[in-house]
Design a protein around this motif. Structure first.
Motif, short mmCIF file in Angstrom:
data_model
loop_
_atom_site.label_atom_id
_atom_site.label_comp_id
_atom_site.label_asym_id
_atom_site.label_seq_id
_atom_site.Cartn_x
_atom_site.Cartn_y
_atom_site.Cartn_z
N ILE A 51 0.82 -1.22 0.00
CA ILE A 51 0.00 0.00 0.00
C ILE A 51 0.86 1.28 0.00
CG2 ILE A 51 -2.06 -1.04 1.01
CD1 ILE A 51 0.11 1.02 3.25
N SER A 52 2.14 1.13 -0.20
CA SER A 52 3.02 2.30 -0.16
C SER A 52 2.84 3.19 -1.38
CB SER A 52 4.49 1.87 -0.06
OG SER A 52 4.96 1.41 -1.30
N ARG A 53 3.16 4.47 -1.21
CA ARG A 53 3.00 5.42 -2.32
C ARG A 53 3.98 5.12 -3.45
NH1 ARG A 53 4.89 8.78 1.98
NH2 ARG A 53 2.77 9.45 2.27
N ASP A 54 5.07 4.41 -3.15
CA ASP A 54 6.00 4.04 -4.21
C ASP A 54 5.38 3.00 -5.14
OD1 ASP A 54 7.91 5.72 -3.06
OD2 ASP A 54 8.73 4.11 -1.81
N VAL A 55 4.62 2.09 -4.59
CA VAL A 55 3.97 1.06 -5.39
C VAL A 55 2.74 1.63 -6.10
CG1 VAL A 55 2.70 -1.14 -5.26
CG2 VAL A 55 4.82 -0.84 -3.97
N LEU A 56 2.00 2.45 -5.40
CA LEU A 56 0.79 3.05 -5.96
C LEU A 56 1.14 4.37 -6.65
CD1 LEU A 56 -1.58 2.39 -2.93
CD2 LEU A 56 -1.34 1.03 -5.02
N ALA A 57 1.92 4.25 -7.70
CA ALA A 57 2.40 5.43 -8.42
C ALA A 57 1.33 5.92 -9.40
CB ALA A 57 3.71 5.10 -9.14
N VAL A 58 0.26 6.44 -8.82
CA VAL A 58 -0.84 7.00 -9.61
C VAL A 58 -1.11 8.39 -9.05
CG1 VAL A 58 -1.86 4.75 -10.14
CG2 VAL A 58 -2.60 5.98 -8.10
N PRO A 59 -1.89 9.19 -9.75
CA PRO A 59 -2.20 10.53 -9.24
C PRO A 59 -2.78 10.46 -7.81
CG PRO A 59 -2.95 10.34 -11.49
CD PRO A 59 -2.49 8.98 -11.07
N ILE A 60 -2.42 11.45 -7.03
CA ILE A 60 -2.80 11.49 -5.61
C ILE A 60 -4.30 11.31 -5.41
CG2 ILE A 60 -2.86 12.94 -3.55
CD1 ILE A 60 -0.18 14.10 -4.48
N ALA A 61 -5.10 11.88 -6.29
CA ALA A 61 -6.55 11.79 -6.15
C ALA A 61 -7.03 10.34 -6.14
CB ALA A 61 -7.23 12.56 -7.27
N LEU A 62 -6.35 9.47 -6.85
CA LEU A 62 -6.74 8.07 -6.91
C LEU A 62 -6.02 7.20 -5.89
CD1 LEU A 62 -6.75 7.54 -10.79
CD2 LEU A 62 -8.71 7.82 -9.28
N ARG A 63 -4.82 7.61 -5.50
CA ARG A 63 -3.96 6.77 -4.66
C ARG A 63 -4.63 6.33 -3.36
NH1 ARG A 63 1.63 9.32 -3.23
NH2 ARG A 63 1.02 10.23 -5.18
N ASP A 64 -5.23 7.26 -2.62
CA ASP A 64 -5.83 6.91 -1.33
C ASP A 64 -7.03 5.99 -1.50
OD1 ASP A 64 -3.88 8.43 -0.14
OD2 ASP A 64 -5.20 10.09 0.42
N GLU A 65 -7.75 6.13 -2.63
CA GLU A 65 -8.89 5.25 -2.88
C GLU A 65 -8.41 3.84 -3.23
OE1 GLU A 65 -12.57 4.81 -6.03
OE2 GLU A 65 -11.78 6.80 -5.62
N ILE A 66 -7.40 3.74 -4.06
CA ILE A 66 -6.84 2.43 -4.43
C ILE A 66 -6.24 1.76 -3.19
CG2 ILE A 66 -5.04 1.26 -5.76
CD1 ILE A 66 -5.52 3.42 -7.95
N ARG A 67 -5.53 2.54 -2.38
CA ARG A 67 -4.94 2.02 -1.14
C ARG A 67 -6.04 1.45 -0.24
NH1 ARG A 67 -2.47 6.32 0.48
NH2 ARG A 67 -0.45 5.72 -0.38
N ALA A 68 -7.15 2.16 -0.14
CA ALA A 68 -8.26 1.70 0.71
C ALA A 68 -8.82 0.38 0.20
CB ALA A 68 -9.36 2.76 0.75
N ARG A 69 -8.96 0.26 -1.09
CA ARG A 69 -9.49 -0.99 -1.66
C ARG A 69 -8.54 -2.16 -1.41
NH1 ARG A 69 -12.71 0.19 -7.19
NH2 ARG A 69 -13.87 2.00 -6.47
N ILE A 70 -7.25 -1.92 -1.60
CA ILE A 70 -6.26 -2.98 -1.37
C ILE A 70 -6.23 -3.37 0.11
CG2 ILE A 70 -3.78 -3.52 -1.37
CD1 ILE A 70 -3.59 -1.71 -3.91
N LEU A 71 -6.20 -2.38 0.99
CA LEU A 71 -6.16 -2.66 2.42
C LEU A 71 -7.43 -3.37 2.88
CD1 LEU A 71 -4.59 -2.52 5.05
CD2 LEU A 71 -5.51 -0.21 5.39
N ALA A 72 -8.58 -2.95 2.36
CA ALA A 72 -9.85 -3.61 2.72
C ALA A 72 -9.82 -5.07 2.30
CB ALA A 72 -11.03 -2.87 2.08
#
Length: 154
Positions: free
Chosen positions: A123-144
């Motif tokens: 869930i790190s920002r290095d792995v989720l190298a997408v625009p910030i607007a999407l990053r936290d949403e993608i991180r939430a889905r992965i963590l969930a």
């Protein structure tokens, strides 16, 4: 060597652990005097180390008889805890919020340190190298999804 924030956090957690109610009431100035630091240092520790993601509720009352109450959230059922965490991360979560949840799972011995490192990497920002607007949403889905998988032993 540990910094003063780590020492204060350990001290407060030790007091909570020794409490019969998993809660303490402190006076910020008394803790600051004990550690010979400024009261704002106590605020910093409480604000960053005793969050809902980490399993704490903080209440405060201002004024002469004021206090800060720190309560450890306890769950009797692991499934209820995991469900609550899944709800907490939706629809998005910051990297620090996600790390706090992973550290809580580790502290509650629901995951191993190896699993915690794997989850944090995923869930790190290095792995989720997408625009910030999407990053936290993608991180939430992965963590969930990771949290949901913890509900099933095998």
């Amino acid at each position: 060597m540990r910094n003063i924030s780590d020492v204060i956090e350990s001290y407060l957690k030790q007091i909570i652990d020794q409490s019969n109610q998993n809660a303490i009431e402190i006076k910020r100035s008394e803790i600051a005097d004990h550690f010979q630091c400024v009261p704002s240092q106590i605020n910093y520790v409480i604000k960053t180390r005793f969050t809902v993601e980490k399993g704490y509720i903080v209440e405060s009352k201002r004024g002469g008889g004021g206090y800060i109450r720190i309560s450890r959230i306890e769950y009797q059922d692991e499934i209820k805890l995991i469900n609550e965490l899944v709800n907490m991360v939706q629809p998005k979560i910051s990297q620090q919020g996600a790390i706090d949840i992973i550290e809580r799972l580790l502290e509650d011995e629901l995951i191993t340190s190896r699993e915690a490192r794997i989850m944090a990497s995923g869930i790190s920002r290095d792995v989720l190298a997408v625009p910030i607007a999407l990053r936290d949403e993608i991180r939430a889905r992965i963590l969930a999804a990771m949290l949901t998988s913890l509900k099933y032993k095998q």
